[in-house]
Design an enzyme around this catalytic site. Structure first.
Site, PDB file in Angstrom:
ATOM      1  CE  LYS A  66     -11.315   7.878   9.228  1.00 43.78           C
ATOM      2  NZ  LYS A  66     -10.306   8.511   8.839  1.00 43.78           N
ATOM      3  CD  GLU A 103     -15.670   9.320  17.553  1.00 39.60           C
ATOM      4  OE1 GLU A 103     -16.737   8.763  17.891  1.00 39.60           O
ATOM      5  OE2 GLU A 103     -14.604   8.818  16.682  1.00 39.60           O
ATOM      6  CB  SER A 151      -4.982   5.255   4.895  1.00 36.04           C
ATOM      7  OG  SER A 151      -4.036   5.926   4.928  1.00 36.04           O
TER       8      SER A 151
HETATM    9  C1  LIG Z   1      -8.527   8.543   9.476  1.00 39.42           C
HETATM   10  C2  LIG Z   1      -7.900   8.402   8.845  1.00 39.42           C
HETATM   11  C3  LIG Z   1      -6.185   8.937   9.056  1.00 39.42           C
HETATM   12  C4  LIG Z   1      -6.274   8.099  10.468  1.00 39.42           C
HETATM   13  O1  LIG Z   1      -7.068   6.689  11.265  1.00 39.42           O
HETATM   14  P1  LIG Z   1      -6.718   5.427  11.501  1.00 39.42           P
HETATM   15  O2  LIG Z   1      -7.575   5.297  12.456  1.00 39.42           O
HETATM   16  O3  LIG Z   1      -5.546   5.912  12.470  1.00 39.42           O
HETATM   17  O4  LIG Z   1      -6.224   4.754  10.495  1.00 39.42           O
HETATM   18  C5  LIG Z   1      -5.437   7.819   8.074  1.00 39.42           C
HETATM   19  N1  LIG Z   1      -5.470   7.740   6.246  1.00 39.42           N
HETATM   20  C6  LIG Z   1      -6.916   8.765   6.575  1.00 39.42           C
HETATM   21  C7  LIG Z   1      -7.171   8.994   4.731  1.00 39.42           C
HETATM   22  C8  LIG Z   1      -7.992   9.224   6.934  1.00 39.42           C
HETATM   23  O5  LIG Z   1      -9.275   9.591   6.322  1.00 39.42           O
END
Ligand SMILES: *Cc1c(COP(=O)(O)O)cnc(C)c1O
Length: 393
Positions: free
Chosen positions: A89, A111, A377
């Site tokens: 993010k 948000e 992610s």
């Molecule tokens: C917020 C988040 C997501 C989901 O958000 P996307 O916008 O779909 O990428 C996925 N993995 C993690 C670790 C997150 O913090």
């Protein structure tokens, strides 16, 4: 077929900017400037430098040897979990705070649902010395106390949204109301590849650093830039959009999108939007959306807070409808098991969101010489309590 946004702000039939009249000047200012600003050499230089020195990029592309042996294929993990603040993010919030500064904005609003995007936004506001107001549903404030504390420590004001279901969509409504009332000095940082055009495209371009790096990293390790598969979990779709971006038009690269099935797609407690969703409008764009027959947004469910979103970004709706991407849905149980497997096999504790992407290997068989790149992610520190309760550790 074009999988990028077109000049009208659409991905196929999805996207656009469905916004109240009073928001038009704000969104229009951004639309007219974002590509120009992103193309400026000093913008690019500052963005790249912060990604390197502050975020810690490039994130490694790690060949997961023991995981690969288990599934008899070649699995690489793109380590977004190693970024500052623990997930992808931050790539987007760094980009947007620089955009806000170029547009002369002194005040940032955002948000947040689970609080992860709120933390990433509060982080970059502290970095730049800008005022930060984060809207968050009253219920989410109560259940995400550690992230609320983080945001406060970073200097942000966390404002409770007290209307409706007091969760993410109500926080979004509050943020939009704020933006309408403060059109001149305020920038709204949206946290995923969603929202009115140009947000999905802007967020995607900031996250595209992920696939830009995969290309040269894979070339170094495998002698080729293109894997056979790229895999990512999808909440709103920003880590996925960044992981796919430079491969969208590479026909030899298969795209897999992984949604949260929750307790099961047909259980009534799910977030598998591509299966359960119908065309509708959410947060200013036309996309696939979980809704009742008369168009009320359905509350989604997933054990992972980051995938607990009733829509998907318009790019992903188009990738789904056009057949470019294969969509899979993994349950809470499948994801939790895959998350624990990664701990034991590779010494990496993944975010539960990312664990959904890892869960596909139990369901889908790959060839031994297939190269499969999975977006890891985020890291699992934030999910420790969930893992503890689930596995009774
Ligand atoms: C917020 C988040 C997501 C989901 O958000 P996307 O916008 O779909 O990428 C996925 N993995 C993690 C670790 C997150 O913090």
């Amino acid at each position: 077929m074009n999988y990028n946004v077109n000049d009208k702000g659409y991905y196929g039939e999805f996207g656009g900017a469905y916004i109240p009249e009073m928001l038009y000047p704000n969104v229009e200012e951004l639309r007219q400037n974002y590509l120009k600003v992103m193309a400026e050499p000093d913008f690019k230089a500052e963005f790249d430098k912060l990604l390197k020195d502050y975020v810690g990029r490039p994130s490694p592309l790690y060949f997961a040897k023991r995981l690969s042996e288990k599934y008899n294929t070649k699995i690489y993990l793109k380590r977004e979990d190693l970024n500052h603040t623990g997930a992808h993010k931050i790539n987007n919030t760094i980009g947007q705070i620089l955009m806000a500064k170029r547009l002369g904005k002194a005040r940032i609003i955002a948000e947040t649902g689970a609080g992860q995007h709120g933390v990433a936004t509060a982080t970059v506001c502290a970095l730049m010395g800008l005022e930060c107001i984060v809207y968050m549903g009253e219920i989410d404030i109560a259940r995400q106390a550690p992230n609320v504390a983080r945001m406060k420590m970073l200097g942000a004001s966390v404002v409770p949204a007290k209307s409706g279901s007091r969760t993410l969509k109500d926080a979004t409504n509050e943020a939009i109301r704020d933006w309408i009332n403060n059109p001149v000095d305020t920038h709204y940082i949206i946290g995923s590849a969603i929202g009115p055009h140009p947000y999905p495209d802007m967020v995607t371009r900031f996250q595209a650093v992920i696939s830009e790096e995969i290309k040269w990293q894979l070339k170094e390790q495998e002698g080729r830039e293109n894997p056979d598969y790229v895999v990512a979990c999808i909440g709103g779709g920003s880590n996925a959009a960044g992981t796919y971006y430079h491969y969208l038009h590479e026909e030899d690269v298969n795209i897999i999108a992984v949604e949260a099935a929750g307790h099961g797609v047909d259980s009534g407690e799910s977030a598998a939007t591509s299966i359960l969703g119908k065309e509708g409008i959410i947060h200013g764009c036309k996309t696939l959306l979980m809704q009742t027959n008369d168009g009320q947004i359905t509350e989604p469910y997933s054990i992972s807070a980051g995938l607990d979103y009733p829509g998907v970004g318009p790019m992903h709706a188009h990738l789904c409808k056009s057949g470019r991407a294969e969509f899979m849905a993994m349950t809470d149980d499948q994801a939790m098991k895959a998350g624990l497997d990664l701990c034991k096999l590779e010494g990496i504790i993944p975010a539960i969101e990312s664990s959904h992407a890892l869960a596909i290997f139990e369901e889908k068989t790959f060839k031994p010489d297939d190269v499969v790149v999975v977006s890891l992610s985020g890291r699992g520190d934030k999910d420790l309590q969930n893992y503890i309760e689930y596995f009774k550790i």
